[in-house]
Structure formats: C-alpha cells, structure tokens
Design an enzyme around this catalytic site. Structure first.
Site, PDB file in Angstrom:
ATOM      1  N   GLY A 130       0.822  -1.199   0.000  1.00 53.30           N
ATOM      2  CA  GLY A 130       0.000   0.000   0.000  1.00 53.30           C
ATOM      3  C   GLY A 130       0.856   1.250   0.000  1.00 53.30           C
ATOM      4  O   GLY A 130       1.929   1.290  -0.601  1.00 53.30           O
ATOM      5  N   LYS A 146       7.207   8.278  18.365  1.00 56.23           N
ATOM      6  CA  LYS A 146       6.298   8.323  17.213  1.00 56.23           C
ATOM      7  C   LYS A 146       4.849   8.487  17.652  1.00 56.23           C
ATOM      8  O   LYS A 146       4.042   9.138  16.972  1.00 56.23           O
ATOM      9  CB  LYS A 146       6.467   7.056  16.370  1.00 56.23           C
ATOM     10  CG  LYS A 146       5.622   7.026  15.085  1.00 56.23           C
ATOM     11  CD  LYS A 146       6.111   8.045  14.069  1.00 56.23           C
ATOM     12  CE  LYS A 146       5.215   8.097  12.826  1.00 56.23           C
ATOM     13  NZ  LYS A 146       5.200   6.838  12.068  1.00 56.23           N
ATOM     14  N   ASN A 171      -3.590  11.304  14.206  1.00 52.32           N
ATOM     15  CA  ASN A 171      -4.367  10.301  13.477  1.00 52.32           C
ATOM     16  C   ASN A 171      -5.831  10.317  13.876  1.00 52.32           C
ATOM     17  O   ASN A 171      -6.723  10.422  13.034  1.00 52.32           O
ATOM     18  CB  ASN A 171      -3.760   8.910  13.701  1.00 52.32           C
ATOM     19  CG  ASN A 171      -2.857   8.488  12.566  1.00 52.32           C
ATOM     20  OD1 ASN A 171      -3.315   8.176  11.474  1.00 52.32           O
ATOM     21  ND2 ASN A 171      -1.560   8.481  12.829  1.00 52.32           N
ATOM     22  N   SER A 212      -3.204   8.308   7.731  1.00 55.56           N
ATOM     23  CA  SER A 212      -3.715   6.995   7.334  1.00 55.56           C
ATOM     24  C   SER A 212      -5.043   6.663   7.993  1.00 55.56           C
ATOM     25  O   SER A 212      -5.926   6.056   7.371  1.00 55.56           O
ATOM     26  CB  SER A 212      -2.681   5.916   7.660  1.00 55.56           C
ATOM     27  OG  SER A 212      -2.390   5.895   9.047  1.00 55.56           O
TER      28      SER A 212
END
Length: 313
Positions: free
Chosen positions: A13, A193, A201, A263
């Site tokens: 992807g 992260k 997100n 995402s």
C-alpha cells in the site's frame, strides 16, 4: 547488505508500495504480496508519483498467496495492524531461516506479535516519517518526507543498541535512496512516534480536518498539544523519558508539512477498520498501569471506537 539479498513486501500500500518500489528501482530483488491489486500489478506494475521523482516499475514480482513466494532474507511487514491476524499464515512461508522481519507499522506491540510467529527471526521495528497515500490500484502518491527510523526488538523491552542486522537493513535502505536513522532503544522510539500519531491520526477523524486545518485553529491546536503532553507523561512513567522540546519539534514539523490526511483518516473514509488498539488502547493501558492517566487520549479513543462501529455498520 549486498544487492543479492532479497526482500518480501507484505502489504503493498502507501508504505510498502513506496519503500518496496524504491528498493526494486535500485536493483534489489523484491517480491510483493498483494490482495485486491494483484491482477493489476501483475499486468501493469507499480506506479510511484513522488515529489522526489516519479517512476514506474513495469514488471514486478507479484503474488496473491504467501505460499507461492520464495523465502526472503528480509521481510517487510507494511500491513495495517488491524490485519496482523493474517501474519501467522504468511510469515512462516516467506521468512528465510535466520532472516529478518522489519515491521513498518504504527503503535505498540507489533514486534512482539511477529516474534511469537517467527521466534528464530531477527525482528526490527520501523517508524516511517512519510506522507504517502495509495490513490489507485498499484498507484502510490508520495507527498512529503520519507525517512525511516529503525530499531531492533528485544523481548525484555531493553535497548538492543546498534546491531549488525540493524546496520545491514539500514545499508540496504540507504542504497535505495531511503533516509535512515538508527535507534538504540526501539521502545523509546515507538513512544516518540506516538506523540505525533496519537495527537493527529485520531483527531483528524474526530474533527474531520486535515493536519493544516488543525494547525491553523487555536482550539484544535490546544487539543493536539494536550494529547502530546499526555503521551510524553505516559512515556516517562513507562521508563522512556522524552525531552520537553520534543513536542515543539513535532508541532513545527507538522506546520511545515503539506496539507495531509493521515492513514487513519483515509481508512475511515474508505470504511476500513481503524487502528485504535495499537495506537491508542495499548499506550493508554500501559500508562495507566504505570500510574498516569491520559483522559484526552481516552476520549479520542472512545470517539474513534463509536465512529468506527457506526462507519462499518
């Protein structure tokens, strides 16, 4: 790592397609496992539109079954963590004895899952600082950034240091034009992260806003900053001290980023399951066990779970 070493990409992807495409373009033998895109990629190859130079791989080694793939020296897992239940049926077929598995996934706990499936493999965690989207079958659009931070996994959570296996993978990535940074302590790098992932997100989904819109609004920015502060506190409680200025570094980097839909936002728009467990639930529960509550993050997680259930029926 010599270019005679081969790679498998599990999940072709936005992440796997981009990094696998770069490795293939620079002469490495790369084997791609696909699902819905298999026929298209087998017939027409991979297309990478990139700010650093677009290219097309007309012929690639494409597979729809892991059992048909050769065993590879390095297996790159770039699936969504929501698909990790498939790994037990994939990794034993594609990991060469004594091979390396690199988890290019978000959140916590992914390396432990992989190590349990292939206990003899070296497991490396990879943190991607990448703005990339899959915009069509076999078609990846790279918008910004692209570096990877790699750290070797240890089951006891201790820092593994810079190992020979870590350097070999980093050398291969570098040879393919991928900017690589090595982390002596993977667990610390994972929490670093999370400072960005937990703040952006889920909030982009809940507020239906892109990163630039969040940065431009004082209320949204205050929410983002508050979540980041919780993640830093949680990391410290779990034994992974983050610098105070790390939040400002992340804020500044996001302000300089192109307008981006992370995402999780893309997954929500496509009706796919959201990665709530690894990105939110595990860090929240680990912090709670260490005595630190994360109320803003908990609220975002609850909202995401509701939206996810309603979105997927």
């Amino acid at each position: 790592m010599e270019e005679t070493m081969n790679f498998a990409i599990i999940g072709t992807g936005a992440v796997g397609g981009y990094y696998g495409g770069l490795l293939c373009r620079h002469g490495f033998e790369v084997h791609f496992l696909l699902r819905g895109d298999y026929v298209h990629v087998q017939e027409k190859g991979l297309t990478i539109d990139s700010k650093d130079g677009s290219f097309r791989l007309k012929q690639v080694n494409a597979y729809c079954r892991a059992s048909d793939m050769p065993r590879c020296d390095v297996v790159i897992v770039a699936l969504k963590t929501t698909a990790n239940d498939r790994l037990a049926g994939i990794l034993p077929h594609v990991v060469k004895p004594g091979g390396v598995v690199v988890a290019l996934q978000n959140g916590l706990g992914v390396e432990k899952t992989i190590q349990e499936i292939v206990p003899d493999a070296t497991v490396i965690g990879g943190l991607c600082f990448l703005c990339s989207n899959k915009i069509g079958p076999g078609h990846i659009h790279h918008l910004d950034f692209g570096s990877v931070r790699l750290g070797q996994y240890r089951a006891d959570g201790a820092a593994a240091g810079i190992t020979p296996e870590l350097r070999q993978v980093a050398d291969a990535f570098s040879a393919a034009g991928i900017s690589v940074d090595l982390a002596e302590d993977l667990a610390l790098a994972r929490w670093q992260k999370l400072v960005w992932n937990m703040a952006f997100n889920g909030v982009t989904v809940v507020l239906n806003a892109t990163t630039d819109q969040l940065m431009a609004d004082p209320s949204a920015l205050a929410l983002v900053r508050g979540i980041m502060e919780e993640v830093v506190a949680g990391a410290r409680a779990c034994g992974h001290p983050l610098d105070e200025n790390f939040i400002e570094i992340m804020i500044a980097a996001t302000k300089n980023m192109v307008a981006y839909r992370p995402s999780m936002m893309l997954d929500f728009e496509a009706g796919r399951e959201l990665e709530v467990e690894e990105i939110y639930r595990l860090p929240i529960s680990m912090a709670a066990a260490a005595g630190v509550a994360m109320p803003r993050s908990e609220t975002i997680a609850l909202q995401l779970e509701f939206l996810d259930r309603r979105n997927r029926g």
